[in-house]
Design an enzyme around this catalytic site. Sequence first.
Site, PDB file in Angstrom:
ATOM      1  N   GLN A  31       0.915  -1.032  -0.019  1.00 14.39           N
ATOM      2  CA  GLN A  31      -0.120   0.067   0.026  1.00 14.39           C
ATOM      3  C   GLN A  31       0.808   1.304  -0.055  1.00 14.39           C
ATOM      4  O   GLN A  31       2.074   1.136   0.142  1.00 14.39           O
ATOM      5  CB  GLN A  31      -0.920   0.189   1.200  1.00 14.39           C
ATOM      6  CG  GLN A  31      -0.077  -0.199   2.529  1.00 14.39           C
ATOM      7  CD  GLN A  31      -0.863  -0.837   3.836  1.00 14.39           C
ATOM      8  OE1 GLN A  31      -2.112  -0.734   3.609  1.00 14.39           O
ATOM      9  NE2 GLN A  31      -0.175  -1.352   4.618  1.00 14.39           N
ATOM     10  N   HIS A  62      -8.613   2.840  19.983  1.00 15.87           N
ATOM     11  CA  HIS A  62      -7.885   1.800  20.551  1.00 15.87           C
ATOM     12  C   HIS A  62      -8.474   1.325  21.703  1.00 15.87           C
ATOM     13  O   HIS A  62      -8.338  -0.128  21.980  1.00 15.87           O
ATOM     14  CB  HIS A  62      -6.394   2.022  20.836  1.00 15.87           C
ATOM     15  CG  HIS A  62      -5.781   2.119  19.297  1.00 15.87           C
ATOM     16  ND1 HIS A  62      -5.102   3.422  19.014  1.00 15.87           N
ATOM     17  CD2 HIS A  62      -5.619   1.365  18.024  1.00 15.87           C
ATOM     18  CE1 HIS A  62      -4.463   3.208  17.495  1.00 15.87           C
ATOM     19  NE2 HIS A  62      -5.086   2.015  17.112  1.00 15.87           N
ATOM     20  N   ASP A  86       0.089  -0.457  13.946  1.00 10.96           N
ATOM     21  CA  ASP A  86       0.715   0.850  14.841  1.00 10.96           C
ATOM     22  C   ASP A  86       0.825   0.190  16.099  1.00 10.96           C
ATOM     23  O   ASP A  86       1.530   1.376  16.900  1.00 10.96           O
ATOM     24  CB  ASP A  86      -0.392   1.834  14.499  1.00 10.96           C
ATOM     25  CG  ASP A  86      -1.788   1.552  14.914  1.00 10.96           C
ATOM     26  OD1 ASP A  86      -1.855   1.158  15.950  1.00 10.96           O
ATOM     27  OD2 ASP A  86      -2.556   1.493  13.898  1.00 10.96           O
ATOM     28  N   GLU A 106       0.341  -8.421  11.332  1.00 12.58           N
ATOM     29  CA  GLU A 106       0.328  -7.517  10.693  1.00 12.58           C
ATOM     30  C   GLU A 106       1.036  -7.960   9.134  1.00 12.58           C
ATOM     31  O   GLU A 106       2.163  -8.441   9.402  1.00 12.58           O
ATOM     32  CB  GLU A 106       1.066  -6.295  11.184  1.00 12.58           C
ATOM     33  CG  GLU A 106       1.272  -5.239  10.091  1.00 12.58           C
ATOM     34  CD  GLU A 106       0.147  -4.281   9.642  1.00 12.58           C
ATOM     35  OE1 GLU A 106      -0.900  -4.115  10.216  1.00 12.58           O
ATOM     36  OE2 GLU A 106       0.211  -4.410   8.389  1.00 12.58           O
ATOM     37  N   ASP A 137       0.313 -12.817   6.933  1.00 11.08           N
ATOM     38  CA  ASP A 137      -1.169 -12.696   6.469  1.00 11.08           C
ATOM     39  C   ASP A 137      -1.995 -13.337   7.334  1.00 11.08           C
ATOM     40  O   ASP A 137      -1.855 -14.551   8.064  1.00 11.08           O
ATOM     41  CB  ASP A 137      -1.194 -13.489   5.312  1.00 11.08           C
ATOM     42  CG  ASP A 137      -2.573 -13.515   4.859  1.00 11.08           C
ATOM     43  OD1 ASP A 137      -3.448 -12.864   5.264  1.00 11.08           O
ATOM     44  OD2 ASP A 137      -2.871 -14.242   3.681  1.00 11.08           O
ATOM     45  N   GLY A 138      -2.787 -12.184   8.136  1.00 14.08           N
ATOM     46  CA  GLY A 138      -3.878 -12.369   9.123  1.00 14.08           C
ATOM     47  C   GLY A 138      -4.797 -13.617   8.840  1.00 14.08           C
ATOM     48  O   GLY A 138      -5.166 -14.526   9.555  1.00 14.08           O
ATOM     49  N   ASP A 155      -8.203  -5.244  13.776  1.00 12.51           N
ATOM     50  CA  ASP A 155      -7.914  -3.828  13.589  1.00 12.51           C
ATOM     51  C   ASP A 155      -7.426  -3.469  12.288  1.00 12.51           C
ATOM     52  O   ASP A 155      -6.279  -3.075  11.872  1.00 12.51           O
ATOM     53  CB  ASP A 155      -6.805  -3.706  14.708  1.00 12.51           C
ATOM     54  CG  ASP A 155      -6.384  -2.068  14.729  1.00 12.51           C
ATOM     55  OD1 ASP A 155      -7.096  -1.364  14.250  1.00 12.51           O
ATOM     56  OD2 ASP A 155      -5.345  -1.556  15.404  1.00 12.51           O
ATOM     57  N   SER A 156      -8.404  -3.544  11.271  1.00 15.45           N
ATOM     58  CA  SER A 156      -7.950  -3.539   9.933  1.00 15.45           C
ATOM     59  C   SER A 156      -8.278  -2.089   9.188  1.00 15.45           C
ATOM     60  O   SER A 156      -8.749  -1.220   9.932  1.00 15.45           O
ATOM     61  CB  SER A 156      -8.894  -4.297   9.093  1.00 15.45           C
ATOM     62  OG  SER A 156     -10.424  -3.924   9.033  1.00 15.45           O
TER      63      SER A 156
HETATM   64  N1  AG3 Z   1      -8.215   1.335  11.068  1.00  7.93           N
HETATM   65  C1  AG3 Z   1      -9.557   1.670  10.630  1.00  7.93           C
HETATM   66  C2  AG3 Z   1      -9.016   3.287   9.881  1.00  7.93           C
HETATM   67  C3  AG3 Z   1     -10.316   3.123   8.782  1.00  7.93           C
HETATM   68  C4  AG3 Z   1     -10.377   4.703   8.664  1.00  7.93           C
HETATM   69  N2  AG3 Z   1     -11.006   5.045   7.217  1.00  7.93           N
HETATM   70  C5  AG3 Z   1     -10.716   5.818   6.497  1.00  7.93           C
HETATM   71  N3  AG3 Z   1     -10.127   6.938   6.880  1.00  7.93           N
HETATM   72  N4  AG3 Z   1     -11.364   6.175   5.413  1.00  7.93           N
HETATM   73  C6  AG3 Z   1      -7.586   1.929  11.999  1.00  7.93           C
HETATM   74  C7  AG3 Z   1      -6.210   1.202  12.436  1.00  7.93           C
HETATM   75  C8  AG3 Z   1      -5.776   1.973  13.930  1.00  7.93           C
HETATM   76  N5  AG3 Z   1      -5.216   0.966  14.610  1.00  7.93           N
END
Ligand code: AG3
Length: 276
Positions: A31, A62, A86, A106, A137-138, A155-156
Amino acid sequence: MDLWYTEKQTQAFGITAKVRETLVAKTTEFQHLAVLDTEEFGRMLVLDGMVQTTVRDEFVYHEMITHPAMLTHPNPRKVAVIGGGDGGAIREILKHDSVERAVLVEIDGEVIAASKKYLPEISSGLEDPRVEVLVADGLQHVREHKAAYDVILVDSTEPVGAAIGLFSEEFYRDLYEALTPQGVLAAQTESPFFNQGIIAKSFRGISGAFPCTRLMLTSIPTYPSGLWSFTLGSKSNDPLTVALDKAQVLSTRYYSASVHKAAFQLPPFVESLIRG
Ligand code: AG3
């Protein structure tokens, strides 16, 4: 010169932050990854153009992805986080004395590295001896571990790219199998304003696998629409009625026993998304 970052949250709506400094902007194997220092919310982690977390409001997300699920289990000893590079969810998990092992799975090692370097307040827990960090890979990890975890947090990112599978029915069934008999799942399931289809589909998927499924709401200012959902799937205890005595000893800024109960109270327009 003024520099501003905009996330286009929909085709016709966005959020804009004034940037002091761009700390990282690169393409990883999975990404685009950026860490921006913003004036209002402090450092911000952005993946594929989507704000994942900021130093100023990360505690809400969190704490809420972690503690309601952790208190729904009577004695969580082994916990896994799928995604969450994170480290914010891991930091919250470690606040529970019962935890013996917390595994972070992760897929993108560069998210972990950037968080360790630029977001130490969020990632600090990753150095704890109870934590095992896997760059893997989760989906596969969950498939290959049966009855292994008391609590799993998904936590995706949004269901695009590498995260699509993390919102599938098959994955929810694998999560059920990966949990111990009183196991609890918490997954981030997006905004009731902008992602109604995702909430409906993930609720249906989790209900198909777990006997007890509950949706929660929380306010997160830097996420699309500011109103965010999490879905809990529980094998035996109902998050709505579970004892919350342990909430008092946690050092938290958003979560408390009364916030726990309140989070499950849904406005009718959200209720209608999951009772279709
Ligand atoms: N995960 C979800 C974030 C989604 C936000 N979407 C967006 N900004 N369009 C957060 C991970 C934090 N540990």
